[in-house]
Design a protein around this motif. Structure first.
Motif, PDB file in Angstrom:
ATOM      1  N   THR A  49       0.833  -1.207   0.000  1.00  0.00           N
ATOM      2  CA  THR A  49       0.000   0.000   0.000  1.00  0.00           C
ATOM      3  C   THR A  49       0.864   1.252   0.000  1.00  0.00           C
ATOM      4  OG1 THR A  49      -1.720  -1.223   1.193  1.00  0.00           O
ATOM      5  CG2 THR A  49      -1.879   1.173   1.176  1.00  0.00           C
ATOM      6  N   HIS A  50       1.951   1.238   0.777  1.00  0.00           N
ATOM      7  CA  HIS A  50       2.875   2.379   0.755  1.00  0.00           C
ATOM      8  C   HIS A  50       3.428   2.589  -0.654  1.00  0.00           C
ATOM      9  CE1 HIS A  50       3.286   3.989   4.781  1.00  0.00           C
ATOM     10  NE2 HIS A  50       3.373   2.769   5.302  1.00  0.00           N
ATOM     11  N   TYR A  51       3.764   1.512  -1.308  1.00  0.00           N
ATOM     12  CA  TYR A  51       4.310   1.624  -2.668  1.00  0.00           C
ATOM     13  C   TYR A  51       3.278   2.223  -3.623  1.00  0.00           C
ATOM     14  CZ  TYR A  51       6.454   0.322  -7.102  1.00  0.00           C
ATOM     15  OH  TYR A  51       7.003   0.357  -8.365  1.00  0.00           O
ATOM     16  N   GLN A  52       2.030   1.783  -3.534  1.00  0.00           N
ATOM     17  CA  GLN A  52       0.979   2.310  -4.403  1.00  0.00           C
ATOM     18  C   GLN A  52       0.714   3.794  -4.129  1.00  0.00           C
ATOM     19  OE1 GLN A  52      -0.398   0.885  -6.919  1.00  0.00           O
ATOM     20  NE2 GLN A  52       0.265  -1.231  -6.661  1.00  0.00           N
ATOM     21  N   ILE A  53       0.752   4.177  -2.853  1.00  0.00           N
ATOM     22  CA  ILE A  53       0.570   5.600  -2.531  1.00  0.00           C
ATOM     23  C   ILE A  53       1.727   6.416  -3.088  1.00  0.00           C
ATOM     24  CG2 ILE A  53       0.400   7.271  -0.649  1.00  0.00           C
ATOM     25  CD1 ILE A  53      -0.957   5.107   1.013  1.00  0.00           C
ATOM     26  N   GLY A  54       2.936   5.879  -2.983  1.00  0.00           N
ATOM     27  CA  GLY A  54       4.080   6.569  -3.567  1.00  0.00           C
ATOM     28  C   GLY A  54       3.944   6.736  -5.069  1.00  0.00           C
ATOM     29  N   LEU A  55       3.442   5.701  -5.736  1.00  0.00           N
ATOM     30  CA  LEU A  55       3.248   5.780  -7.184  1.00  0.00           C
ATOM     31  C   LEU A  55       2.217   6.845  -7.543  1.00  0.00           C
ATOM     32  CD1 LEU A  55       3.953   4.566  -9.944  1.00  0.00           C
ATOM     33  CD2 LEU A  55       2.119   2.899  -9.580  1.00  0.00           C
ATOM     34  N   ALA A  56       1.105   6.888  -6.792  1.00  0.00           N
ATOM     35  CA  ALA A  56       0.078   7.896  -7.063  1.00  0.00           C
ATOM     36  C   ALA A  56       0.620   9.305  -6.844  1.00  0.00           C
ATOM     37  CB  ALA A  56      -1.137   7.652  -6.172  1.00  0.00           C
ATOM     38  N   ASN A  57       1.405   9.491  -5.796  1.00  0.00           N
ATOM     39  CA  ASN A  57       1.992  10.815  -5.546  1.00  0.00           C
ATOM     40  C   ASN A  57       2.993  11.196  -6.620  1.00  0.00           C
ATOM     41  OD1 ASN A  57       1.014  12.113  -3.006  1.00  0.00           O
ATOM     42  ND2 ASN A  57       1.603  10.160  -2.109  1.00  0.00           N
ATOM     43  N   SER A  58       3.734  10.228  -7.121  1.00  0.00           N
ATOM     44  CA  SER A  58       4.703  10.538  -8.177  1.00  0.00           C
ATOM     45  C   SER A  58       3.995  10.987  -9.447  1.00  0.00           C
ATOM     46  CB  SER A  58       5.563   9.311  -8.468  1.00  0.00           C
ATOM     47  OG  SER A  58       4.803   8.263  -9.064  1.00  0.00           O
ATOM     48  N   LEU A  59       2.871  10.361  -9.778  1.00  0.00           N
ATOM     49  CA  LEU A  59       2.114  10.770 -10.955  1.00  0.00           C
ATOM     50  C   LEU A  59       1.451  12.129 -10.766  1.00  0.00           C
ATOM     51  CD1 LEU A  59       0.480   7.331 -11.848  1.00  0.00           C
ATOM     52  CD2 LEU A  59       2.349   8.472 -13.041  1.00  0.00           C
ATOM     53  N   ALA A  60       1.171  12.475  -9.510  1.00  0.00           N
ATOM     54  CA  ALA A  60       0.604  13.785  -9.205  1.00  0.00           C
ATOM     55  C   ALA A  60       1.686  14.837  -9.002  1.00  0.00           C
ATOM     56  CB  ALA A  60      -0.272  13.697  -7.962  1.00  0.00           C
ATOM     57  N   SER A  61       2.959  14.482  -9.245  1.00  0.00           N
ATOM     58  CA  SER A  61       4.114  15.374  -9.079  1.00  0.00           C
ATOM     59  C   SER A  61       4.322  15.796  -7.633  1.00  0.00           C
ATOM     60  CB  SER A  61       3.972  16.622  -9.981  1.00  0.00           C
ATOM     61  OG  SER A  61       3.934  16.232 -11.345  1.00  0.00           O
TER      62      SER A  61
END
Length: 323
Positions: free
Chosen positions: A175-187
């Motif tokens: 879940t931490h990894y998925q949240i990190g991915l979403a934040n990276s796409l949101a810059s």
């Protein structure tokens, strides 16, 4: 006279027999004549029915053939060019994707409402399922490119998982990894780095737990996997986790590079707007050029090239001065 009387009687009898035979003959002839007429009538009726059946079948076949011919005409391509057809197909595929994502979101949202009521009673299974639904909703939001919504749904999943599982559980790391991915796409690079690091730290802790015979013996997750999966082994999980760590570390480095590149471009934009470093960007620089790129670029070759060019110019000037 007796003789004469007998003769007349016989003649009368013969006449009566002839009359009866005549009547019977006429009846038989009448019946025999009626039978051909009836047969002809029956043949006429059958023929008429057969003709009607043929006409009906021809009409049905004509009716069936008409839609086919019209559909064939409709299916024929129009005079539009290939590019227009490709764009039309792309639009249809995009519409299908949107419809599928919308349908998936509606189903998951309904499941979330049901599981939320069940989880209010304190059931462990219902709460675990609710966490999975929140994570799935976040993944749908990622596909829909609504990254902020994805972060919120995944954060809700993380809060539930922290209450249910141990701190080194792989599900929390995922879940931490998925949240990190979403934040990276949101810059949101800073938040992305934080969650990627949390995921890496959890996996490292998990590896230590599995490598310690004293802790792995009583680990609930190991017992669960060993019971459910006959091919599970502690050594295999350790190997898998060690293979995941470099990928997460690479994500962390990418986020750091993006963050540095963004700051650099923002600084260049500010300097350019103040006229302090217009020679770096040129007179024709635009605001679009100052926007951060989606991926960090390697500019080391540009630095080396600029340094080499400067050294060449200095050597040339020195040579001209000596001559």
């Amino acid at each position: 006279m007796p003789g004469t009387g007998n003769g007349d009687g016989e003649e009368d009898d013969d006449n009566e027999e002839q009359e009866e035979n005549g009547e019977n003959g006429e009846e038989e002839n009448g019946e025999s004549e009626a039978e051909p007429v009836k047969a002809e009538a029956d043949d006429g009726v059958k023929k008429s029915e057969a003709d009607e059946g043929v006409k009906k079948s021809e009409a049905e076949s004509t009716t069936k053939d008409e839609p086919a011919s019209s559909s064939t005409a409709d299916d024929q391509p129009g005079p539009s060019n290939g590019e227009a057809a490709d764009e039309s197909m792309a639009d249809l595929e995009n519409d299908d994707d949107v419809d599928n994502l919308q349908l998936a979101w509606e189903m998951l949202d309904l499941a979330r409402s049901i599981l939320r009521r069940r989880a209010a009673g304190g059931g462990h299974a219902a709460r675990a399922q609710l966490a999975d639904v929140h994570l799935a909703l976040g993944e749908v939001a990622l596909e829909s490119e609504t990254y902020d919504k994805a972060v919120l749904d995944m954060q809700s999943c993380l809060e539930i998982q922290k209450e249910l599982y141990s701190s080194d559980d792989r599900r929390i790391a995922e879940t931490h990894y998925q949240i990190g991915l979403a934040n990276s796409l949101a810059s949101n690079f800073e938040d992305a780095i934080t969650h990627f690091k949390n995921a890496a730290n959890i996996l490292e802790t998990r590896i230590k737990t599995l490598e310690n015979p004293a802790t792995v013996k009583d680990d609930a997750t190991v017992k669960k996997h060993s019971t459910a999966d006959p091919f599970y082994s502690v050594e295999g999980e350790i190997k898998e986790l060690k293979e995941l760590l470099p990928e997460i570390q690479e994500k962390i480095q990418d986020m750091m590079d993006y963050k540095t590149e963004t700051k650099k471009r923002l600084a260049e934009t500010l300097f350019s707007s103040n006229g302090e470093s217009s020679h770096l960007n040129g007179a024709g620089s635009s605001s679009a050029e100052a926007k951060p790129k989606p991926a960090a670029s390697d500019i080391s070759h540009l630095i080396k090239r600029k340094r080499k060019s400067s050294e060449g110019e200095e050597a040339s000037c020195a040579k001209r001065a000596n001559t």
